[in-house]
Write a protein that holds these residues in place. Structure first.
Motif, mmCIF file in Angstrom:
data_model
loop_
_atom_site.group_PDB
_atom_site.id
_atom_site.type_symbol
_atom_site.label_atom_id
_atom_site.label_comp_id
_atom_site.label_asym_id
_atom_site.label_seq_id
_atom_site.Cartn_x
_atom_site.Cartn_y
_atom_site.Cartn_z
ATOM 1 N N ASP A 250 1.135 -1.247 -0.148
ATOM 2 C CA ASP A 250 0.170 0.323 0.017
ATOM 3 C C ASP A 250 0.892 1.254 0.026
ATOM 4 N N VAL A 251 0.901 2.043 -0.565
ATOM 5 C CA VAL A 251 1.399 3.547 -0.636
ATOM 6 C C VAL A 251 -0.067 4.667 -0.255
ATOM 7 N N ARG A 252 -0.204 5.269 0.734
ATOM 8 C CA ARG A 252 -1.522 6.069 0.984
ATOM 9 C C ARG A 252 -0.704 7.279 1.696
ATOM 10 N N LEU A 253 -1.603 8.347 1.899
ATOM 11 C CA LEU A 253 -1.858 9.621 1.903
ATOM 12 C C LEU A 253 -2.536 9.677 2.951
ATOM 13 N N SER A 254 -1.954 9.738 4.057
ATOM 14 C CA SER A 254 -3.175 10.332 5.276
ATOM 15 C C SER A 254 -3.351 10.996 6.128
ATOM 16 N N GLY A 255 -4.496 11.893 6.907
ATOM 17 C CA GLY A 255 -4.713 12.682 7.559
ATOM 18 C C GLY A 255 -5.031 12.822 8.429
ATOM 19 N N GLN A 256 -5.395 14.315 9.107
ATOM 20 C CA GLN A 256 -6.162 15.293 10.248
ATOM 21 C C GLN A 256 -6.013 16.401 9.911
ATOM 22 N N TRP A 257 -6.696 16.597 9.135
ATOM 23 C CA TRP A 257 -6.761 18.296 9.197
ATOM 24 C C TRP A 257 -8.097 19.399 8.792
ATOM 25 N N ARG A 258 -8.309 20.290 10.294
ATOM 26 C CA ARG A 258 -9.157 20.822 10.590
ATOM 27 C C ARG A 258 -8.880 22.496 9.569
ATOM 28 N N LEU A 259 -9.819 22.228 8.676
ATOM 29 C CA LEU A 259 -10.608 22.885 7.474
ATOM 30 C C LEU A 259 -10.609 24.523 8.488
#
Length: 419
Positions: A250-259
């Motif tokens: 797997d290649v993943r771009l993950s995140g937690q972002w407050r817009l």
């Protein structure tokens, strides 16, 4: 559990007890106060299910002659949380008992234990070390009944997990890290020896975490696994396949972002490649993602919207995995500080893959299914450490094969208290 599995569970429980003892003593000694790091909890649920075995309406042989049942689940547990210097320790033990009114053969005892150490060395190196064990009954929501037969034994699945990861923060906002985890899945009394598996996973991660608290991670994941009780290469007949060994990348771009102050985005997007060494016609490659959008427009309203496309295991003679794509919507209204109302809608399209070529044309993927679920709930919190909830859920599955369809309605009343 057999003697070997009992020994592993006893060691894990013993480790939890030992950690609880020494950390409790350490907290008291260092802080000079008697505040306990322990918290105890109890929960009770009473449920009514209109279709216990998830059978189609015209199924010819309903076990026990009754499709519905009422059952209760009682759980008790203890949690432990402590911080010593820059180290944090977490542990927990839980035990549950489920009793059915009519289908008493489904009565079961479940339990889990966990240990976790959030460690830090100096100002740049930190990570997590954890181990957990869980034993619980397997539900029937995604089982395969077949046209005229049904497997209705009580299945208890046992999962033993270990994980370790480390991040080196070479800049206040940037880190490079690695991770390793292992999982062992078994069934009590060797109920399904051919479905028991072992898997190991390694990962390399690059993390960006600015002072705002947001987080973005680029990850590369490698997994190797095997079903040890299935045929090895040297045991196969000419032209025969085996689902014994697999690997995944797997290649993943993950995140937690407050817009904004009221909106938050969580999840990942990437590409998955799954390969079976002895059954290449069951390989999979394609994009995968799981994205959740949380919006709180006012202090009273919460809107949770999510979408996903994932690969999940589904082992039988027709397919060995399912590509699941769907979305969910969960609004909540906080009426008062003690009462909140909620609703839910879930849609899932499961495309069963990995045709082994055993069946005639047109029957290679008879289980492709679409599941929809509607729900309502209300929660009352009379005091800060206790709550009572009432829930209703209506689930329907439509499938290419009529004997894989079902409709089930559930209602349950639950309560829990922590002290």
């Amino acid at each position: 559990m057999n003697n070997g599995k009992q020994s592993r569970f006893a060691i894990l429980v013993g480790g939890v007890a030992t950690l609880l003892y020494f950390q409790a003593a350490s907290v008291v000694a260092q802080e000079g106060e008697t505040k306990s790091p322990f918290s105890f909890w109890v929960s009770q649920t009473f449920s009514r299910d209109s279709n216990i075995y998830r059978l189609p309406d015209d199924y010819p042989d309903v076990p026990g002659g009754k499709r519905s049942d009422t059952f209760s689940t009682t759980r008790v547990g203890v949690d432990f949380d402590s911080e010593v210097s820059r180290q944090a320790f977490h542990a927990g033990l839980a035990l549950g008992r489920t009793l059915y009114s009519s289908h008493s053969d489904l009565n079961n005892t479940s339990g889990d234990a966990r240990l976790r150490w959030d460690w830090q060395v100096g100002d740049h190196l930190s990570g997590i070390l954890g181990v957990s064990f869980n034993e619980s009954s397997v539900g029937y929501d995604n089982t395969y009944t077949g046209a005229n037969t049904v497997e209705r034994e009580r299945l208890m699945r046992q999962l033993l997990r270990f994980n370790i990861n480390a991040d080196y923060w070479w800049h206040p906002d940037w880190a490079t890290g690695f991770g390793y985890s292992g999982v062992r899945s078994d069934y009590r009394n060797d109920a399904r020896p051919y479905d028991e598996y072992r898997a190991q996973e390694a990962s390399l991660n690059f993390t960006y975490r600015p002072s705002t608290g947001n987080r973005i991670v680029l990850g590369f994941i490698w997994e190797d696994g095997e079903y040890p009780n299935r045929k090895k290469k040297e045991e196969l007949s000419p032209g025969e396949l085996s689902l014994r060994d697999w690997n995944r990348f797997d290649v993943r771009l993950s995140g937690q972002w407050r817009l904004t102050g009221a909106t938050r985005l969580n999840g990942y997007a990437g590409y998955t490649k799954r390969k079976y060494d002895l059954a290449p016609n069951r390989n999979f490659s394609g994009p995968t993602a799981k994205i959740a959008f949380l919006w709180t427009p006012t202090g009273k309203a919460i809107l949770d919207l999510s979408w996903r496309r994932e690969v999940g295991a589904d082992q039988d003679m027709i397919s060995n995995y399912a590509v699941s794509q769907g979305w969910s919507f969960r609004p909540t209204w906080v009426a008062t500080s003690k009462i909140r109302f909620g609703a839910s809608y879930d849609y899932m399209d499961r495309n069963y893959r990995g045709d082994p070529g055993y069946l005639p044309a047109g029957l290679s993927n008879p289980k492709n299914a679409r599941t929809q679920s509607y729900g309502l709930n209300v929660q009352y919190m009379p005091i800060s450490n206790a709550s009572v909830g009432l829930n209703f859920q209506d689930t329907r599955r439509d499938a290419a094969a009529k004997y894989y369809e079902y409709r089930a309605r559930m209602m349950w009343l639950s309560g829990n208290i922590t002290f």
